[in-house]
Design a protein around this motif. Structure first.
Motif, PDB file in Angstrom:
ATOM      1  N   TYR A 111       0.794  -1.229   0.000  1.00 15.98           N
ATOM      2  CA  TYR A 111       0.000   0.000   0.000  1.00 15.98           C
ATOM      3  C   TYR A 111       0.828   1.281   0.000  1.00 15.98           C
ATOM      4  O   TYR A 111       0.426   2.302   0.564  1.00 15.98           O
ATOM      5  CB  TYR A 111      -0.986   0.011   1.169  1.00 15.98           C
ATOM      6  CG  TYR A 111      -2.057  -1.040   1.048  1.00 15.98           C
ATOM      7  CD1 TYR A 111      -2.750  -1.234  -0.142  1.00 15.98           C
ATOM      8  CD2 TYR A 111      -2.373  -1.871   2.122  1.00 15.98           C
ATOM      9  CE1 TYR A 111      -3.713  -2.214  -0.267  1.00 15.98           C
ATOM     10  CE2 TYR A 111      -3.348  -2.860   2.009  1.00 15.98           C
ATOM     11  CZ  TYR A 111      -4.009  -3.015   0.809  1.00 15.98           C
ATOM     12  OH  TYR A 111      -4.957  -3.998   0.693  1.00 15.98           O
ATOM     13  N   ASP A 160      -1.017  -4.693  -5.162  1.00 14.20           N
ATOM     14  CA  ASP A 160      -1.389  -3.578  -4.304  1.00 14.20           C
ATOM     15  C   ASP A 160      -0.197  -3.066  -3.512  1.00 14.20           C
ATOM     16  O   ASP A 160      -0.311  -2.729  -2.322  1.00 14.20           O
ATOM     17  CB  ASP A 160      -2.563  -3.936  -3.388  1.00 14.20           C
ATOM     18  CG  ASP A 160      -3.883  -4.048  -4.137  1.00 14.20           C
ATOM     19  OD1 ASP A 160      -3.877  -3.927  -5.376  1.00 14.20           O
ATOM     20  OD2 ASP A 160      -4.925  -4.274  -3.494  1.00 14.20           O
ATOM     21  N   TRP A 177      -0.898   2.481  -3.242  1.00 11.81           N
ATOM     22  CA  TRP A 177      -2.204   2.899  -2.712  1.00 11.81           C
ATOM     23  C   TRP A 177      -2.105   4.257  -2.021  1.00 11.81           C
ATOM     24  O   TRP A 177      -2.745   5.215  -2.423  1.00 11.81           O
ATOM     25  CB  TRP A 177      -2.787   1.849  -1.768  1.00 11.81           C
ATOM     26  CG  TRP A 177      -4.261   2.028  -1.431  1.00 11.81           C
ATOM     27  CD1 TRP A 177      -4.819   2.013  -0.180  1.00 11.81           C
ATOM     28  CD2 TRP A 177      -5.369   2.218  -2.332  1.00 11.81           C
ATOM     29  NE1 TRP A 177      -6.186   2.155  -0.244  1.00 11.81           N
ATOM     30  CE2 TRP A 177      -6.550   2.293  -1.556  1.00 11.81           C
ATOM     31  CE3 TRP A 177      -5.470   2.325  -3.710  1.00 11.81           C
ATOM     32  CZ2 TRP A 177      -7.820   2.480  -2.104  1.00 11.81           C
ATOM     33  CZ3 TRP A 177      -6.744   2.516  -4.281  1.00 11.81           C
ATOM     34  CH2 TRP A 177      -7.889   2.585  -3.482  1.00 11.81           C
ATOM     35  N   VAL A 223      -5.200  -2.586  -7.760  1.00 12.76           N
ATOM     36  CA  VAL A 223      -4.749  -1.196  -7.720  1.00 12.76           C
ATOM     37  C   VAL A 223      -3.724  -0.952  -8.823  1.00 12.76           C
ATOM     38  O   VAL A 223      -3.837   0.009  -9.604  1.00 12.76           O
ATOM     39  CB  VAL A 223      -4.155  -0.848  -6.340  1.00 12.76           C
ATOM     40  CG1 VAL A 223      -3.490   0.525  -6.374  1.00 12.76           C
ATOM     41  CG2 VAL A 223      -5.237  -0.872  -5.270  1.00 12.76           C
ATOM     42  N   ASP A 224      -2.738  -1.813  -8.909  1.00 11.11           N
ATOM     43  CA  ASP A 224      -1.680  -1.644  -9.895  1.00 11.11           C
ATOM     44  C   ASP A 224      -2.216  -1.776 -11.316  1.00 11.11           C
ATOM     45  O   ASP A 224      -1.784  -1.069 -12.228  1.00 11.11           O
ATOM     46  CB  ASP A 224      -0.581  -2.675  -9.628  1.00 11.11           C
ATOM     47  CG  ASP A 224      -0.314  -2.838  -8.143  1.00 11.11           C
ATOM     48  OD1 ASP A 224       0.089  -1.849  -7.503  1.00 11.11           O
ATOM     49  OD2 ASP A 224      -0.562  -3.937  -7.615  1.00 11.11           O
ATOM     50  N   GLU A 242      -5.268  -0.961 -12.310  1.00 18.38           N
ATOM     51  CA  GLU A 242      -6.013   0.251 -12.660  1.00 18.38           C
ATOM     52  C   GLU A 242      -5.112   1.466 -12.825  1.00 18.38           C
ATOM     53  O   GLU A 242      -5.508   2.458 -13.439  1.00 18.38           O
ATOM     54  CB  GLU A 242      -7.096   0.522 -11.610  1.00 18.38           C
ATOM     55  CG  GLU A 242      -8.212  -0.509 -11.587  1.00 18.38           C
ATOM     56  CD  GLU A 242      -8.892  -0.698 -12.939  1.00 18.38           C
ATOM     57  OE1 GLU A 242      -9.098   0.312 -13.643  1.00 18.38           O
ATOM     58  OE2 GLU A 242      -9.187  -1.850 -13.302  1.00 18.38           O
ATOM     59  N   CYS A 258     -12.017   1.704  -8.147  1.00 22.98           N
ATOM     60  CA  CYS A 258     -10.780   1.190  -7.557  1.00 22.98           C
ATOM     61  C   CYS A 258     -10.469  -0.227  -8.012  1.00 22.98           C
ATOM     62  O   CYS A 258      -9.359  -0.726  -7.804  1.00 22.98           O
ATOM     63  CB  CYS A 258     -10.862   1.235  -6.041  1.00 22.98           C
ATOM     64  SG  CYS A 258     -12.183   0.210  -5.344  1.00 22.98           S
ATOM     65  N   CYS A 261     -11.742  -2.886  -6.729  1.00 25.08           N
ATOM     66  CA  CYS A 261     -11.672  -3.751  -5.546  1.00 25.08           C
ATOM     67  C   CYS A 261     -12.713  -4.864  -5.541  1.00 25.08           C
ATOM     68  O   CYS A 261     -12.563  -5.855  -4.820  1.00 25.08           O
ATOM     69  CB  CYS A 261     -11.846  -2.922  -4.277  1.00 25.08           C
ATOM     70  SG  CYS A 261     -10.635  -1.596  -4.074  1.00 25.08           S
ATOM     71  N   SER A 289     -12.629   4.614  -1.601  1.00 29.27           N
ATOM     72  CA  SER A 289     -11.600   3.890  -2.351  1.00 29.27           C
ATOM     73  C   SER A 289     -11.561   4.351  -3.802  1.00 29.27           C
ATOM     74  O   SER A 289     -10.478   4.493  -4.391  1.00 29.27           O
ATOM     75  CB  SER A 289     -11.858   2.382  -2.277  1.00 29.27           C
ATOM     76  OG  SER A 289     -11.632   1.887  -0.971  1.00 29.27           O
ATOM     77  N   MET A 333      -8.313   6.049  -5.627  1.00 28.40           N
ATOM     78  CA  MET A 333      -7.825   5.599  -6.926  1.00 28.40           C
ATOM     79  C   MET A 333      -7.739   6.761  -7.913  1.00 28.40           C
ATOM     80  O   MET A 333      -6.768   6.889  -8.669  1.00 28.40           O
ATOM     81  CB  MET A 333      -8.720   4.495  -7.487  1.00 28.40           C
ATOM     82  CG  MET A 333      -8.350   4.032  -8.885  1.00 28.40           C
ATOM     83  SD  MET A 333      -6.647   3.408  -9.030  1.00 28.40           S
ATOM     84  CE  MET A 333      -6.835   1.827  -8.201  1.00 28.40           C
TER      85      MET A 333
END
Length: 316
Positions: free
Chosen positions: A37, A67, A70, A95-96, A98, A108, A110, A124, A128
């Motif tokens: 994160y 991830d 973040w 995360v990576d 997106e 995000c 998720c 979230s 993002m």
């Protein structure tokens, strides 16, 4: 697609395809690091832990399973985290993904289930959005992220170690979450082991740690979810957790562990410099910002679980 609740089709894969090819691990110790994160001080401590093991004569392989971005919403910290992580073996988290390849309507990415409060989902998505603005100024990093795989199958200690982010059907799946094991999803997990051929699944994404051991058609199998390397996972405990897999016992006392074949599979604490990280976190995400509202309390005081809550089936 509802932003933050659903995931793109590109996140999907078939369990039977995950261990078709495996990469041998020649090192003595495997660290699987999920949910860093963007915490550089947790990364400092993980590297220090690995160096301490190497001074004891053990070689260590670091594998980041997504991830790792973040909270690192500044140009300097974004570059630092990605350059350091991408010098090791890494695979994507939502995360990576997106940040490298934004998906229309994913938010995000998720894929939060219904039990997660809508306010968390919306915050979230906002985190993002800010991080995507930062990433857009670093196309070289975005290109490197886009080239990462979504999972790894590693051959270690005679076992197939499936390192993934969510679950064996989706990059953002919640099937290996603590909540899923608490709800009794053992049958689904056994089906994934049959389909994939994996012996151990090492996951992250869902923020709470899990250890599960079971027999699948006479074969001993295990799941380990490290929760988060970059923030606290246990009650009144701000330390992160990583997964450590090795034939040798950990020098740092694990918070919980199981045995898979000849391997010790442990959740090992990451006792990073909390004060230094909190000061940086507060500069990046001051009071009232989405990350502060969703995560500052956890960064400071950990989550709700005790070590006794991590192992499934429960030890009576």
């Amino acid at each position: 697609m509802t932003e933050g609740r659903s995931c793109p089709l590109a996140y999907r894969y078939q369990p039977a395809s995950l261990c078709g090819q495996s990469t041998p691990v020649t090192e003595d110790v495997l660290y699987v690091i999920g949910g860093l994160y963007g915490n550089p001080f947790a990364l400092d401590e993980i590297e220090r832990m690995a160096l301490a093991e190497e001074r004891q004569g053990l070689s260590v392989k670091l594998v980041f399973n997504g991830d790792f971005n973040w909270f690192n919403a500044s140009d300097e910290l974004f570059r630092e985290i990605n350059n350091r992580v991408l010098s090791h073996t890494a695979s994507l988290g939502n995360v990576d993904y997106e940040l490298s390849t934004p998906s229309v309507g994913a938010g995000c990415g998720c894929a939060y289930p219904d039990f997660v409060d809508q306010g968390v989902v919306e915050r979230s998505n906002q985190i993002m959005g800010k991080l995507q603005d930062v990433a857009g100024a670093h196309p070289d990093i975005q290109k490197r992220l886009a080239s990462l795989p979504r999972y790894h199958c590693l051959l270690f200690g005679g076992l197939k170690i499936l390192v993934l982010h969510g679950d064996p059907e989706s990059l953002a799946g919640w099937g290996l979450a603590h909540e899923s094991f608490a709800a009794g999803n053992g049958q689904q997990v056994e089906e994934w082991f049959r389909a994939s051929g994996a012996d151990v699944m090492a996951a992250t994404h869902t923020c709470l740690p899990v250890l599960w051991a079971g027999d699948v058609d006479g074969r001993s199998c295990a799941v380990v979810n490290n929760g988060s390397a970059g923030m606290g996972n246990l009650r009144a405990d701000p330390r992160g957790l990583i997964t450590r897999i090795s034939r040798t016992a950990a020098e740092v006392e694990p918070v919980a562990g199981i045995v898979a074949g000849e391997l010790c599979v442990d959740l090992v604490p990451v006792d990073y410099d909390l004060n230094a990280w909190l000061a940086q976190f507060d500069r990046l995400w001051p009071a009232g910002t989405p990350a502060a509202l969703s995560y500052r309390e956890r960064v400071l005081g950990g989550a709700s679980l005790t070590s006794a809550d991590l192992v499934f089936p429960p030890v009576l």
